[in-house]
Design an enzyme around this catalytic site. Sequence first.
Site, PDB file in Angstrom:
ATOM      1  N   LYS A 195      11.712   5.297  19.706  1.00 40.66           N
ATOM      2  CA  LYS A 195      10.690   4.789  19.877  1.00 40.66           C
ATOM      3  C   LYS A 195      10.931   5.616  21.556  1.00 40.66           C
ATOM      4  CE  LYS A 195       9.392   2.183  22.911  1.00 40.66           C
ATOM      5  NZ  LYS A 195       8.789   2.899  23.855  1.00 40.66           N
TER       6      LYS A 195
ATOM      7  N   GLY B  95      17.422   0.987  28.642  1.00 40.56           N
ATOM      8  CA  GLY B  95      16.071   0.848  29.673  1.00 40.56           C
ATOM      9  C   GLY B  95      16.596  -0.518  30.891  1.00 40.56           C
ATOM     10  N   SER B  96      15.836  -1.160  31.794  1.00 39.85           N
ATOM     11  CA  SER B  96      15.839  -1.714  32.782  1.00 39.85           C
ATOM     12  C   SER B  96      16.485  -3.147  31.606  1.00 39.85           C
ATOM     13  CB  SER B  96      14.391  -2.235  33.157  1.00 39.85           C
ATOM     14  OG  SER B  96      13.336  -3.058  33.023  1.00 39.85           O
TER      15      SER B  96
ATOM     16  N   THR C 169      13.645  -5.197  30.750  1.00 39.83           N
ATOM     17  CA  THR C 169      13.060  -5.213  29.866  1.00 39.83           C
ATOM     18  C   THR C 169      14.090  -5.769  28.348  1.00 39.83           C
ATOM     19  OG1 THR C 169      11.762  -3.823  30.375  1.00 39.83           O
ATOM     20  CG2 THR C 169      12.188  -3.614  28.532  1.00 39.83           C
ATOM     21  N   GLY C 170      15.464  -5.514  28.875  1.00 42.79           N
ATOM     22  CA  GLY C 170      16.399  -5.476  27.954  1.00 42.79           C
ATOM     23  C   GLY C 170      16.617  -7.183  27.914  1.00 42.79           C
TER      24      GLY C 170
ATOM     25  N   GLU D 161      21.896  -1.574  26.911  1.00 40.83           N
ATOM     26  CA  GLU D 161      22.375   0.353  27.664  1.00 40.83           C
ATOM     27  C   GLU D 161      21.330   0.045  29.310  1.00 40.83           C
ATOM     28  OE1 GLU D 161      22.596   1.910  30.452  1.00 40.83           O
ATOM     29  OE2 GLU D 161      21.872   4.011  29.691  1.00 40.83           O
TER      30      GLU D 161
ATOM     31  N   GLU E  42      19.390  -1.829  42.998  1.00 37.01           N
ATOM     32  CA  GLU E  42      19.251  -0.354  42.523  1.00 37.01           C
ATOM     33  C   GLU E  42      17.253   0.182  42.672  1.00 37.01           C
ATOM     34  OE1 GLU E  42      20.094   2.072  38.037  1.00 37.01           O
ATOM     35  OE2 GLU E  42      18.614  -0.026  38.032  1.00 37.01           O
TER      36      GLU E  42
END
Length: 496
Positions: A190, A241-242, A245-246, A263, A398
């Site tokens: 995806k 990703g972020s 979202t993780g 990650e 970040e």
Amino acid sequence: MAPSAISNGVSNLANGHSPKLEFETYYNLINNELTKTAKSRHNINPATTEPNAEVPVSTQEDVDKAVAAARAAFKTWSKTTLEERGEKLVAYADAIDGHKDDFAKLLTSEQGKPLAQSYVEIGMATSWLRAFSTMKIPDEVIEDNEDLLIIHTNVPLGVVGGIVPWNYPILLAVGKIAPALITANTLILKPSPYAPYCNLKLAELAARLFPPGVLQALSGAEDLGPMFTTHPDIDKIAFTGSIATGKKVMAAAAPTLKRVTLELGGNDPAIICDDVDVEAIIPKLANVSFLCCSQICMMIKRLYVHESIYARFLAAFVAHTRAFKVGPGTDPDVFIGPVQNKMQFDKVRTMYQHIAAENWTPALGGDVPDPDPTGKGYFFTPTIIDNPPEDSAIVTEEPFGPILPVLKWKDEEDVIGRANATKTGLGASVWSKDLARAERMARRLEAGSVWVNSHFDVAPGVPFGGHKWSGVGMEWGVLGLKGYCNPQTLWLKKGV
């Protein structure tokens, strides 16, 4: 191109021919067939804000078809030998190399990074494929006597959903494809909605080499991710990703007890000791602070410099960074391209607005760009903030853009505490001529990867992941391979 074109490609390949992949039109790949969707969408070139090509918007029906094909393919793919799977990965690497010019141009047009950096990413991806082609998880004999043999082994999970970000779409796709397939899983890719193009072409190219259903790809909008994470027949989600979202991925995977590897983001500190050769390390530090417009989770985000060399270091660091050329990735000698998308542009622009609002002192740059960059591209001037307060946004958050704080330190205990004072723990580094001192400090840093006198070194055989909110599990290396498997213990009674 009709959906049947891929089957023709496989046939031609079997006859010793490999037709050239075209890079003009984009489809989903389901069961080795190119498919369209009722709706389509497009992204833009971040250097020009001009539209790129149309891509599919997948539905739940598309996901269900892909998952069913992956489950069917797993029954036979899981019975292949390691050598057979490895040969496929090497052939895949060769095929990507054969299209590297097209992939590099496409990557720059969708991601924005300079063309030279696109070639580096492609080279890393093919190196990863070749490295994983021979990587295996050895069985462990726990006990072996005249009555009993106990073996600990690892078996494939089944269907993996690989969710890829927009900053390194080729390498981070291959970084999931290679370990998933070499461990005999099937994988559905995806792509990020912001960078789907290279991933779709990676899948189309793979269809010429892998059996139907082994590697597929679905493009979509923001609602596609939850279709993956909640699907009852996907066994694992490998997500990059972020952090925000993780957390959603982990929560969505819980009802079906999916395995997850996450990650996530980082806020990497680099600690510069007072004994360094300033002139020698400045180019290295600048590169790993501003590469890819600082849109890498493992870039240096906080630079702690010993107070005794601070003024000299800052002047040299500013002078080197000022020489970086900013512009479209297709222009010669550009090092810093645009931020990849409007969402990220707005986030980074907000950080630049903090400069005046919080009275930070820019040692370089600091100009806030126009809020509407239409037609101009999502560009920022690289910016260095001189010793901001430790609790300021540029230190605690970040930015994922080309703005970096440089901070003073004096006491070793204090700087280690400051470096660790964050919820993230992806990477960190210590720079010193005294390797014993540097290692002592490095071992106290709370991060998944810690370097001495370097930063952002990665290799396919070396496990990579984060501590704290920077991730769950590890990618790459034998440890990463185990994340694509279920552990299994075999009890073998003898002489029955």
